[in-house]
Scaffold this motif. Sequence first.
Motif, short mmCIF file in Angstrom:
data_model
loop_
_atom_site.label_atom_id
_atom_site.label_comp_id
_atom_site.label_asym_id
_atom_site.label_seq_id
_atom_site.Cartn_x
_atom_site.Cartn_y
_atom_site.Cartn_z
N GLY A 23 -0.37 28.27 5.37
CA GLY A 23 -0.20 27.04 6.11
C GLY A 23 1.23 26.73 6.49
N VAL A 24 1.38 25.97 7.58
CA VAL A 24 2.66 25.50 8.08
C VAL A 24 2.55 24.00 8.34
N VAL A 25 3.52 23.24 7.85
CA VAL A 25 3.50 21.79 8.01
C VAL A 25 4.02 21.42 9.40
N ILE A 26 3.33 20.53 10.08
CA ILE A 26 3.76 20.03 11.38
C ILE A 26 4.54 18.74 11.16
N THR A 27 5.82 18.78 11.46
CA THR A 27 6.68 17.60 11.25
C THR A 27 6.84 16.77 12.52
N GLY B 181 -5.28 16.61 19.46
CA GLY B 181 -5.46 15.77 18.29
C GLY B 181 -4.63 16.15 17.08
N VAL B 182 -3.69 17.07 17.23
CA VAL B 182 -2.80 17.44 16.13
C VAL B 182 -1.81 16.30 15.88
N ARG B 183 -1.58 15.97 14.60
CA ARG B 183 -0.70 14.87 14.25
C ARG B 183 0.42 15.35 13.33
N PRO B 184 1.53 14.65 13.31
CA PRO B 184 2.55 14.96 12.29
C PRO B 184 1.96 14.80 10.89
N ARG C 94 -6.12 18.29 6.77
CA ARG C 94 -5.75 16.89 6.91
C ARG C 94 -6.55 16.07 5.90
N GLN C 95 -5.85 15.28 5.11
CA GLN C 95 -6.48 14.39 4.13
C GLN C 95 -7.43 15.16 3.22
N GLU D 35 6.67 20.86 16.14
CA GLU D 35 7.82 21.21 15.30
C GLU D 35 7.29 21.59 13.92
N PRO D 36 7.33 22.88 13.58
CA PRO D 36 6.74 23.33 12.32
C PRO D 36 7.79 23.45 11.20
#
Length: 386
Positions: free
Chosen positions: A308-312, A324-327, A364-365, A283-284
Amino acid sequence: MKRYWLLFSQWVTVLLAIWFVVATLQPEWLRRAPRSVDGMTLLQAPPAASGNRPVGSLSGPAQKASPAVVSINTRQGKSKNPHGQDPWFKFFYGEQEEQNPGGLGSGVIISAEGHILTNNHVIEDADNIEVVLSDGRKTLAKVIGTDPDTDLALLKISLDKLPVIVLGQLQDLQVGDVVLAIGNPFGVGQTVTSGIVSALGRSQLGINTFENFIQTDAAINPGNSGGALVDVNGHLMGINTAIYSRSGGSMGIGFAIPISTAKQVMQDLLQNGKVIRGWIGVEPQDMSPELAESFQLPKVKSDQSQQGVVITGVLQNGPAAKAGVRPGDVILQVAKQPVGSVSDLLNQVASLKPGEPAEVLIWRQQAQLSLRLTPAERPSPKKKAP
């Protein structure tokens, strides 16, 4: 005798010279005298020379493309569509009393073998699809395949000597170019309207899952769905699909699916009976300057859009979760192609071949991380409950 002939030729030369001067400087002197009919004095224009059209006339492309544009009538069971109309009627006018169990739309003949491109919503759930050609011939069509995600459908009819439209090159189309919309609005019969290309690449309108519309101010109305958007050469540039309206009629904002998208969908439907797209199960959400600052994304140049697109959300056991993709991750690239919006992510993931691994670059981070992800086939969209 020679003297008389010389005198005659001189007079003819003088008279021709006088006629030429008058025709050039005072052409109205040579016009026919007004005609009188029942006491009225009328001025009658001389007939135009054969093949000559006024400057700016669009009759050429209209006559070239119109024979390949057909009307589509559908019959649907009452349990499927009690309105029996182009679904845009229901969208614009709300619930209507049933008057005719038939629907109205348009289509475009794109091959001599009888293949017709139209909108999926024109023929969706139809029990019977009748195609009416511009020359009056009628026949039933069969469905080769549909793609609800782009609202396209491919039909086929079995007739000979079919008029076929010429497919255009989308890269040749620019904002400001003149275009014609050809279809069967409100069922009144084939109609041609003109306008210009108002914008290219329109998306995020909430009309289809995959959007890359040509926007035009050529009048498009209910019944034009599935009809042709052509350029001044009569070449097909798009399939008319939707309008923005507060009244139900044209307000100068219409949308057409570009021919590049239609060709790709058509090829998949012919080969597979459906369109096969990649899917990763996320869910982007579009990136905003505030989000970019909170994620501490690298700064972009002033002339570049935020990357970039945030993954919610990540679907459990989906392709993205397995990779391995995380919210909270930010997807920066898919298969080395930059991602700038949700629309970009949808299109780039859809272009991936299911089962073949692809590289996905995420943030990430405060660091970049490359993941190897194997997309699955995008599930078919669920039909809405009646």
